[in-house]
Design an enzyme around this catalytic site. Structure first.
Site, PDB file in Angstrom:
ATOM      1  CG  ASP A  76      -2.021   1.091   1.025  1.00 31.40           C
ATOM      2  OD1 ASP A  76      -2.959   0.831   0.247  1.00 31.40           O
ATOM      3  OD2 ASP A  76      -1.911   2.193   1.596  1.00 31.40           O
TER       4      ASP A  76
HETATM    5  N1  LIG Z   1       3.498   3.933 -12.650  1.00 32.66           N
HETATM    6  C1  LIG Z   1       3.430   4.643 -11.499  1.00 32.66           C
HETATM    7  N2  LIG Z   1       2.542   4.253 -10.521  1.00 32.66           N
HETATM    8  C2  LIG Z   1       2.515   4.995  -9.386  1.00 32.66           C
HETATM    9  C3  LIG Z   1       3.347   6.126  -9.179  1.00 32.66           C
HETATM   10  N3  LIG Z   1       3.066   6.632  -7.933  1.00 32.66           N
HETATM   11  C4  LIG Z   1       2.089   5.858  -7.400  1.00 32.66           C
HETATM   12  N4  LIG Z   1       1.769   4.858  -8.272  1.00 32.66           N
HETATM   13  C5  LIG Z   1       0.739   3.827  -8.091  1.00 32.66           C
HETATM   14  O1  LIG Z   1      -0.301   4.362  -7.282  1.00 32.66           O
HETATM   15  C6  LIG Z   1      -0.965   3.273  -6.653  1.00 32.66           C
HETATM   16  C7  LIG Z   1      -1.057   3.574  -5.159  1.00 32.66           C
HETATM   17  O2  LIG Z   1      -2.290   3.121  -4.692  1.00 32.66           O
HETATM   18  P1  LIG Z   1      -2.464   1.827  -3.728  1.00 32.66           P
HETATM   19  O3  LIG Z   1      -3.761   1.974  -3.053  1.00 32.66           O
HETATM   20  O4  LIG Z   1      -1.232   1.633  -2.903  1.00 32.66           O
HETATM   21  O5  LIG Z   1      -2.494   0.582  -4.720  1.00 32.66           O
HETATM   22  P2  LIG Z   1      -3.610   0.186  -5.777  1.00 32.66           P
HETATM   23  O6  LIG Z   1      -3.084   0.523  -7.137  1.00 32.66           O
HETATM   24  O7  LIG Z   1      -4.928   0.737  -5.409  1.00 32.66           O
HETATM   25  O8  LIG Z   1      -3.625  -1.400  -5.695  1.00 32.66           O
HETATM   26  P3  LIG Z   1      -3.914  -2.315  -4.397  1.00 32.66           P
HETATM   27  O9  LIG Z   1      -2.570  -2.802  -3.940  1.00 32.66           O
HETATM   28  O10 LIG Z   1      -4.782  -3.421  -4.936  1.00 32.66           O
HETATM   29  O11 LIG Z   1      -4.584  -1.454  -3.366  1.00 32.66           O
HETATM   30  C8  LIG Z   1      -0.130   2.023  -6.891  1.00 32.66           C
HETATM   31  O12 LIG Z   1      -0.677   1.252  -7.933  1.00 32.66           O
HETATM   32  C9  LIG Z   1       1.217   2.612  -7.321  1.00 32.66           C
HETATM   33  O13 LIG Z   1       1.942   1.726  -8.148  1.00 32.66           O
HETATM   34  C10 LIG Z   1       4.261   6.492 -10.224  1.00 32.66           C
HETATM   35  O14 LIG Z   1       5.012   7.479 -10.140  1.00 32.66           O
HETATM   36  N5  LIG Z   1       4.280   5.728 -11.352  1.00 32.66           N
END
Ligand SMILES: Nc1nc2c(ncn2[C@@H]2O[C@H](COP(=O)(O)OP(=O)(O)OP(=O)(O)O)[C@@H](O)[C@H]2O)c(=O)[nH]1
Length: 199
Positions: A76
């Site tokens: 997360d």
């Molecule tokens: N490609 C990319 N993704 C980013 C970046 N910053 C944040 N993210 C993405 O933002 C999301 C953060 O949200 P989370 O709630 O942690 O994860 P999620 O995508 O909702 O997926 P879950 O693990 O199923 O909760 C993640 O998928 C990270 O990979 C970036 O600079 N580049």
């Protein structure tokens, strides 16, 4: 013989990082009510770091209960600005508002990872990166969000650092993978120590 690795995350970015490192995770997103859990933890005064760790752990545990023979990775990422925790934007206007709030300031990205096996935690780590944004004009923010909405909508910071998002930043401290959403290097080091990947 390495154990099967399950990724309890819907994040394509996390899956891509693991595959680029030579791992072959089975992706099985753990459906938890993040908003409800986040509200409860924040009401108890949980820090952004503890919030990210707890959410990562809940995702890993939920899947590990169903797959006791595998290593289950939950993750997360939380964005914190002056004590306030931001979530992924619901709409382009929410993304514009968030970028205006982050403009000209330094925010933290906290990327937590927890590995479970047979319903027990085996490893955990929270990586931290600090990113300072330029003073962004409203016109730039509007154009940036319009151009990039389809990709930044999935990102907690409303930017993808590996794409045009890098233009927002005047300074970045911390490793690239933590910004992308996973403390990849500590995770790979632990897997290597355990003999799950070649040493
Ligand atoms: N490609 C990319 N993704 C980013 C970046 N910053 C944040 N993210 C993405 O933002 C999301 C953060 O949200 P989370 O709630 O942690 O994860 P999620 O995508 O909702 O997926 P879950 O693990 O199923 O909760 C993640 O998928 C990270 O990979 C970036 O600079 N580049």
């Amino acid at each position: 013989m390495p154990l099967p690795l399950l990724l309890a995350s819907a994040s394509e970015t996390r899956a891509a990082m693991l595959r680029a490192a030579g791992l072959a995770p089975q992706v099985l997103p753990a459906r938890i009510d993040e908003e409800a859990i986040r509200a409860a933890l924040e009401a108890e005064g949980a820090s952004p770091r503890d919030l990210a760790d707890a959410l990562a752990e809940m995702k890993a545990r939920k899947l590990s209960d169903k797959h006791p023979g595998a290593l289950v990775l939950g993750a997360d990422q939380v964005l914190e600005l002056k004590g306030e925790v931001f979530s992924k934007p619901e709409t382009p206007d929410a993304a514009r508002a968030q970028l205006r709030a982050l403009s000209g300031k330094t925010h933290r990205l906290l990327s937590a990872a927890v590995v479970y096996r047979a319903s027990r935690p085996e490893w955990r780590h929270v990586g931290e990166a600090r990113l300072t944004m330029h003073d962004l004009s409203d016109g730039f923010i509007d154009g940036y969000v319009t151009r990039n909405w389809d990709s930044i909508r999935h990102c907690v910071g409303c930017y993808q650092i590996e794409k045009e998002g890098v233009c927002l930043m005047s300074r970045v401290e911390g490793d690239h993978f933590t910004i992308l959403g996973l403390p990849l290097i500590p995770l790979l080091s632990w897997l290597r120590l355990r003999g799950e990947i070649p040493a």
